[in-house]
Design a protein around this motif. Structure first.
Motif, PDB file in Angstrom:
ATOM      1  N   PHE A  57      34.471 -44.525 -18.814  1.00  0.00           N
ATOM      2  CA  PHE A  57      35.585 -43.830 -18.152  1.00  0.00           C
ATOM      3  C   PHE A  57      35.290 -43.674 -16.668  1.00  0.00           C
ATOM      4  CE2 PHE A  57      35.730 -42.271 -22.513  1.00  0.00           C
ATOM      5  CZ  PHE A  57      37.064 -42.474 -22.827  1.00  0.00           C
ATOM      6  N   SER A  58      36.306 -43.832 -15.853  1.00  0.00           N
ATOM      7  CA  SER A  58      36.179 -43.463 -14.443  1.00  0.00           C
ATOM      8  C   SER A  58      36.111 -41.948 -14.368  1.00  0.00           C
ATOM      9  CB  SER A  58      37.412 -43.912 -13.657  1.00  0.00           C
ATOM     10  OG  SER A  58      37.600 -45.288 -13.798  1.00  0.00           O
ATOM     11  N   THR A  72      42.128 -39.626 -20.302  1.00  0.00           N
ATOM     12  CA  THR A  72      42.492 -40.819 -21.066  1.00  0.00           C
ATOM     13  C   THR A  72      43.744 -40.596 -21.907  1.00  0.00           C
ATOM     14  OG1 THR A  72      41.568 -42.578 -22.465  1.00  0.00           O
ATOM     15  CG2 THR A  72      41.038 -40.320 -23.101  1.00  0.00           C
ATOM     16  N   LEU A 101      33.839 -49.774  -7.425  1.00  0.00           N
ATOM     17  CA  LEU A 101      35.222 -49.551  -6.978  1.00  0.00           C
ATOM     18  C   LEU A 101      35.240 -48.287  -6.099  1.00  0.00           C
ATOM     19  CD1 LEU A 101      37.972 -51.046  -7.722  1.00  0.00           C
ATOM     20  CD2 LEU A 101      38.497 -49.009  -9.023  1.00  0.00           C
ATOM     21  N   GLY A 117      49.466 -46.574 -14.751  1.00  0.00           N
ATOM     22  CA  GLY A 117      49.178 -45.581 -15.782  1.00  0.00           C
ATOM     23  C   GLY A 117      47.904 -44.806 -15.511  1.00  0.00           C
ATOM     24  N   GLY A 119      45.033 -45.741 -15.287  1.00  0.00           N
ATOM     25  CA  GLY A 119      44.126 -46.424 -14.362  1.00  0.00           C
ATOM     26  C   GLY A 119      44.049 -45.714 -13.018  1.00  0.00           C
ATOM     27  N   THR A 121      42.823 -42.903 -12.451  1.00  0.00           N
ATOM     28  CA  THR A 121      41.700 -41.945 -12.395  1.00  0.00           C
ATOM     29  C   THR A 121      40.710 -42.170 -11.238  1.00  0.00           C
ATOM     30  OG1 THR A 121      40.691 -43.228 -14.166  1.00  0.00           O
ATOM     31  CG2 THR A 121      41.749 -41.159 -14.799  1.00  0.00           C
ATOM     32  N   ALA A 144      52.323 -46.835 -10.619  1.00  0.00           N
ATOM     33  CA  ALA A 144      53.381 -47.162 -11.597  1.00  0.00           C
ATOM     34  C   ALA A 144      53.128 -46.505 -12.947  1.00  0.00           C
ATOM     35  CB  ALA A 144      53.453 -48.679 -11.801  1.00  0.00           C
ATOM     36  N   THR A 174      58.897 -47.385 -14.526  1.00  0.00           N
ATOM     37  CA  THR A 174      59.401 -48.669 -15.014  1.00  0.00           C
ATOM     38  C   THR A 174      60.303 -48.529 -16.248  1.00  0.00           C
ATOM     39  OG1 THR A 174      57.327 -48.960 -16.226  1.00  0.00           O
ATOM     40  CG2 THR A 174      57.459 -49.985 -14.077  1.00  0.00           C
ATOM     41  N   GLY A 211      44.289 -50.535 -13.699  1.00  0.00           N
ATOM     42  CA  GLY A 211      45.389 -50.329 -14.642  1.00  0.00           C
ATOM     43  C   GLY A 211      45.207 -51.222 -15.842  1.00  0.00           C
ATOM     44  N   PRO A 212      46.274 -51.413 -16.638  1.00  0.00           N
ATOM     45  CA  PRO A 212      46.167 -52.299 -17.805  1.00  0.00           C
ATOM     46  C   PRO A 212      45.752 -53.699 -17.360  1.00  0.00           C
ATOM     47  CG  PRO A 212      48.292 -51.151 -17.764  1.00  0.00           C
ATOM     48  CD  PRO A 212      47.618 -50.861 -16.465  1.00  0.00           C
ATOM     49  N   MET A 215      48.281 -55.954 -15.808  1.00  0.00           N
ATOM     50  CA  MET A 215      48.732 -55.547 -14.480  1.00  0.00           C
ATOM     51  C   MET A 215      47.698 -55.931 -13.414  1.00  0.00           C
ATOM     52  SD  MET A 215      49.335 -51.839 -12.899  1.00  0.00           S
ATOM     53  CE  MET A 215      50.096 -51.680 -11.303  1.00  0.00           C
ATOM     54  N   MET A 219      48.610 -58.257 -10.358  1.00  0.00           N
ATOM     55  CA  MET A 219      48.475 -57.796  -8.968  1.00  0.00           C
ATOM     56  C   MET A 219      47.573 -58.718  -8.153  1.00  0.00           C
ATOM     57  SD  MET A 219      50.433 -55.345  -8.424  1.00  0.00           S
ATOM     58  CE  MET A 219      51.590 -55.860  -9.650  1.00  0.00           C
ATOM     59  N   GLU A 237      37.471 -54.575 -14.538  1.00  0.00           N
ATOM     60  CA  GLU A 237      38.203 -54.712 -15.802  1.00  0.00           C
ATOM     61  C   GLU A 237      37.646 -53.712 -16.806  1.00  0.00           C
ATOM     62  OE1 GLU A 237      40.297 -57.598 -16.636  1.00  0.00           O
ATOM     63  OE2 GLU A 237      40.300 -58.311 -14.577  1.00  0.00           O
ATOM     64  N   PHE A 238      38.516 -52.834 -17.299  1.00  0.00           N
ATOM     65  CA  PHE A 238      38.133 -51.947 -18.404  1.00  0.00           C
ATOM     66  C   PHE A 238      39.035 -52.302 -19.566  1.00  0.00           C
ATOM     67  CE2 PHE A 238      36.514 -47.873 -16.064  1.00  0.00           C
ATOM     68  CZ  PHE A 238      35.579 -48.634 -15.402  1.00  0.00           C
TER      69      PHE A 238
END
Ligand SMILES: Cc1cc2nc3c(=O)[nH]c(=O)nc-3n(C[C@H](O)[C@H](O)[C@H](O)COP(=O)(O)OP(=O)(O)OC[C@H]3O[C@@H](n4cnc5c(N)ncnc54)[C@H](O)[C@@H]3O)c2cc1C
Length: 241
Positions: A57-58, A72, A101, A117, A119, A121, A144, A174, A211-212, A215, A219, A237-238
């Motif tokens: 987790f971030s 989460t 990051l 979403g 993401g 955090t 988003a 969205t 994010g997901p 996404m 991006m 990537e998580f």
């Protein structure tokens, strides 16, 4: 990487089906905003075949805060069932911090944060710390969500924009038709047009994406199509949330 023991202080709902878990900050635990930890839960009894006790987790809390917080979506997985069932003062293990990051050091160069979403955090941590220090660095967050109800920390980010003059927030929904809450902000996915328009007055920013997985990939393609060099795009990537 270091290992720490910590205790759960409590949890709270921060959006629909989304919870923040607050842990004691162990002595000697230092991290940079944007970094993550592995949270290792006590083994459930009886042990489940599909239960992995560890998850990344971030950290959503900022270094200046005296606790560690993760957030989460509470999807129905063995890990999340055990996490949700923990009592206050339950002992967990934290391994880390790790991850790159983190905000670049050149304050003259803007940062564009793109979040889908939960993401968001790592960016909440960065923004809390930057606002606290009134960091003289322009930061734009494109955030988003499907509906306002799903947008964790949105109220806090909106307030942060008021008291931190270098920060600008663009939140977009969205699936606003499925919302019971009013929304008069931006709608639609973050796409090439939105990124181009939003970033037009930011000179040579560094882009951060969380994010997901779909996404993050999309991006990266959008930024590449806009001529942004790979060196100026940071994401991690998580998977498996
Ligand atoms: C660096 C990083 C840190 C993360 N930290 C955490 C964490 O601390 N906690 C955690 O639970 N998860 C974390 N994640 C995982 C993560 O964001 C999950 O993938 C997330 O849980 C997905 O579910 P959601 O319900 O939040 O998103 P969704 O509601 O499914 O999507 C959010 C938004 O993204 C948009 N979107 C989706 N796909 C695309 C696309 N292809 N193009 C444009 N827009 C799109 C959707 O339309 C929606 O508005 C992290 C991911 C990364 C990369």
């Amino acid at each position: 990487m270091s290992t720490y023991e910590s205790r759960l202080k409590g949890c709270e709902q921060v959006a629909d089906g989304t919870f923040a878990f607050h842990f004691e900050k162990p002595a000697g635990f230092h991290f940079k905003p944007g970094q993550a930890v592995d949270l290792v839960l006590p083994d459930p009894a009886p042990a489940s075949a599909h239960y992995a006790a560890r998850h990344t987790f971030s950290l959503v809390s900022a270094p200046f805060q005296d606790e560690l917080v993760i957030a989460t979506r509470m999807r129905d997985s063995p890990f999340k069932r055990v996490l949700k069932s923990l009592s206050v003062a339950a002992i967990v293990r934290l391994e880390g911090p790790f991850g790159s990051l983190t905000l670049h050091g050149d304050r003259a160069r803007p940062a564009v944060l793109i979040a889908g979403g939960i993401g968001v955090t790592p960016f909440v941590s960065m923004l809390r710390q930057a606002a606290r220090e009134q960091l003289p660095q322009r930061i734009l967050l494109l955030y988003a969500n499907r509906r306002p109800e799903d947008a964790a920390f949105l109220a806090e980010l909106t307030q942060l924009e008021q008291r931190y003059k270098y920060f600008h927030l663009i939140a977009t929904m969205t699936q606003v038709v499925k919302s019971a809450s009013p929304w008069d902000g931006s709608t639609g996915q973050i796409d090439e047009n939105m990124v181009r328009r939003a970033c037009s007055e930011y000179a040579a920013p560094v882009y951060y994406v969380a994010g997901p997985p779909g996404m993050v990939e999309s991006m990266r393609n959008v930024l590449s199509d806009l001529g942004v060099n790979d060196d100026a795009i940071r994401s991690e990537e998580f998977f498996g949330y």
